[in-house]
Motif scaffolding. Structure first.
Motif, short mmCIF file in Angstrom:
data_model
loop_
_atom_site.label_atom_id
_atom_site.label_comp_id
_atom_site.label_asym_id
_atom_site.label_seq_id
_atom_site.Cartn_x
_atom_site.Cartn_y
_atom_site.Cartn_z
N CYS A 1 30.08 -8.99 25.88
CA CYS A 1 28.88 -8.35 26.43
C CYS A 1 27.99 -7.78 25.31
O CYS A 1 28.48 -7.21 24.33
CB CYS A 1 29.29 -7.22 27.38
SG CYS A 1 27.86 -6.37 28.09
N GLU A 2 26.68 -7.94 25.50
CA GLU A 2 25.73 -7.49 24.48
C GLU A 2 25.56 -5.96 24.47
O GLU A 2 25.11 -5.40 23.48
CB GLU A 2 24.36 -8.16 24.70
CG GLU A 2 24.40 -9.64 24.34
CD GLU A 2 23.11 -10.38 24.69
OE1 GLU A 2 22.36 -9.90 25.57
OE2 GLU A 2 22.87 -11.44 24.09
N CYS B 1 28.17 -11.97 30.00
CA CYS B 1 28.75 -11.50 31.26
C CYS B 1 28.55 -12.54 32.36
O CYS B 1 29.47 -12.82 33.13
CB CYS B 1 28.11 -10.17 31.69
SG CYS B 1 28.68 -8.74 30.74
N ASP C 1 27.44 -4.63 31.00
CA ASP C 1 26.18 -4.59 31.77
C ASP C 1 26.19 -5.57 32.94
O ASP C 1 25.39 -5.45 33.86
CB ASP C 1 24.98 -4.83 30.84
CG ASP C 1 25.01 -6.18 30.15
OD1 ASP C 1 25.81 -7.05 30.54
OD2 ASP C 1 24.23 -6.37 29.19
N GLN C 2 27.07 -6.55 32.88
CA GLN C 2 27.20 -7.56 33.94
C GLN C 2 25.92 -8.35 34.16
O GLN C 2 25.75 -9.00 35.21
CB GLN C 2 27.70 -6.93 35.25
CG GLN C 2 29.10 -6.33 35.05
CD GLN C 2 29.64 -5.63 36.27
OE1 GLN C 2 29.86 -6.27 37.29
NE2 GLN C 2 29.84 -4.33 36.17
N SER C 3 25.02 -8.32 33.19
CA SER C 3 23.77 -9.05 33.35
C SER C 3 23.41 -9.91 32.13
O SER C 3 22.58 -10.80 32.23
CB SER C 3 22.62 -8.07 33.63
OG SER C 3 22.49 -7.16 32.54
N CYS C 4 24.01 -9.66 30.98
CA CYS C 4 23.67 -10.46 29.80
C CYS C 4 24.24 -11.86 29.96
O CYS C 4 25.04 -12.13 30.85
CB CYS C 4 24.18 -9.79 28.53
SG CYS C 4 25.96 -9.92 28.29
ZN LIG Z 1 27.00 -8.17 29.34
#
Ligand SMILES: [Zn+2]
Ligand SMILES: [Zn+2]
Length: 292
Positions: free
Chosen positions: A69-70, A61, A55-58
């Motif tokens: 990553c979640e 990441c 997701d590149q946002s958790c």
């Molecule tokens: Zn992530």
């Protein structure tokens, strides 16, 4: 073909959706570009690995640990994989492959190679130290080559005569059965065999302060550990979970520099069930590769 495909086929890993297509060490040519895709050109040869999307946002990441990553997607588990004529891939997670490497030799680098490399980093062997490798299949035989190029002494402990023969051919420092005591204390070790029984065995073989890294996505239960004999003296036990894109890029660079070569056995795609069965029974050394 990766052992994870076998865990999926046998039900050790529950499928994320029914009839998912396995396979996450894919070598193919770019056949079509999605909207906005520009990293590769039509006809480029690319590698498609296990890590399909993060997701590149958790928080993992954001701190550079996208392997944790979640909400990740994995090729051949969440998304349809490579036991197929074609697949869809997010270009940001594909790899350019070193030229001069055949498709068959490149495929095993994409999971076996990358995960083995992350496991080697996790085992944290000091310069010129000794590395123990428990289990010697597709991933281990690539990792052993990297370790030797980095100046480590490599001791292989594995059941299966073919696997031991392959280790001898690669020129490792010693080869024994999984129950053997290695010829020197290990400054780090990697457990590739999916056998929790070997955890205490490997922990006893570690020198003080050394780490055992468990490379697999699945492991049978670990017996009770004896604190004094198997953990004290700051010995560490850790797992390895997937990989980051950085691990993949770094490994592929090293693989090209050191001319890491996979020992492969080819099967036609239609014989995938036979190949999985042969993997389950340890009937070949190295890595199986399915061809279209
Ligand atoms: Zn992530
Ligand atoms: Zn894999």
């Amino acid at each position: 073909m990766c052992r994870t495909d076998l865990h999926l086929a046998e039900g050790d890993l529950p499928p994320k959706h029914p009839a998912v297509v396995p396979g996450h060490e894919i070598v193919g040519d770019v056949d079509a570009l999605g909207e906005g895709a520009h990293r590769f050109s039509l006809g480029d040869r690319v590698g498609v690995p296990w890590l399909a999307r993060t997701d590149q946002s958790c928080r993992y990441c954001r701190r550079g640990d996208e392997n944790l990553c979640e909400s990740p997607d994995f090729t051949g588990w969440d998304l349809d994989g490579g036991y197929a004529d074609a697949c869809l891939v997010d270009e940001a997670f594909a790899y350019a492959l070193p030229a001069g490497l055949s498709d068959e030799k490149a495929a095993p680098l994409l999971c076996a190679g990358i995960i083995g490399y992350r496991s080697l980093l996790a085992a944290d062997v000091p310069t010129a130290g000794s590395l123990g490798i428990y289990g010697f299949g597709g991933s281990a035989h690539l990792t052993a080559q990297v370790a030797m190029h980095l100046g480590m002494r490599v001791h292989v402990l594995t059941r299966g005569e073919q696997n031991r023969d392959l280790a001898v051919d690669l020129g490792v420092d010693s080869v024994g059965t999984a129950a053997d005591v290695p010829p020197e204390p290990l400054d780090g070790a990697i457990l590739f065999a999916p056998a929790g029984d070997l955890v205490p065995v490997a922990m006893r073989a570690l020198s003080p302060g050394a780490t055992l890294a468990v490379a697999g996505i699945w492991l049978s239960d670990i017996p009770v550990l004896k604190y004094q004999d198997e953990l004290f003296h700051e010995r560490r036990l850790r797992s390895v979970t997937a990989n980051t894109r950085r691990d993949g890029e770094d490994f592929l660079t090293l693989a090209a520099r050191f001319a890491i070569s996979a020992t492969t056995v080819a099967y036609p795609m239609a014989d995938a069930p036979t190949a999985l069965e042969d993997l389950a029974h340890g009937r070949f050394g190295g890595a199986a590769v399915l061809h279209n």
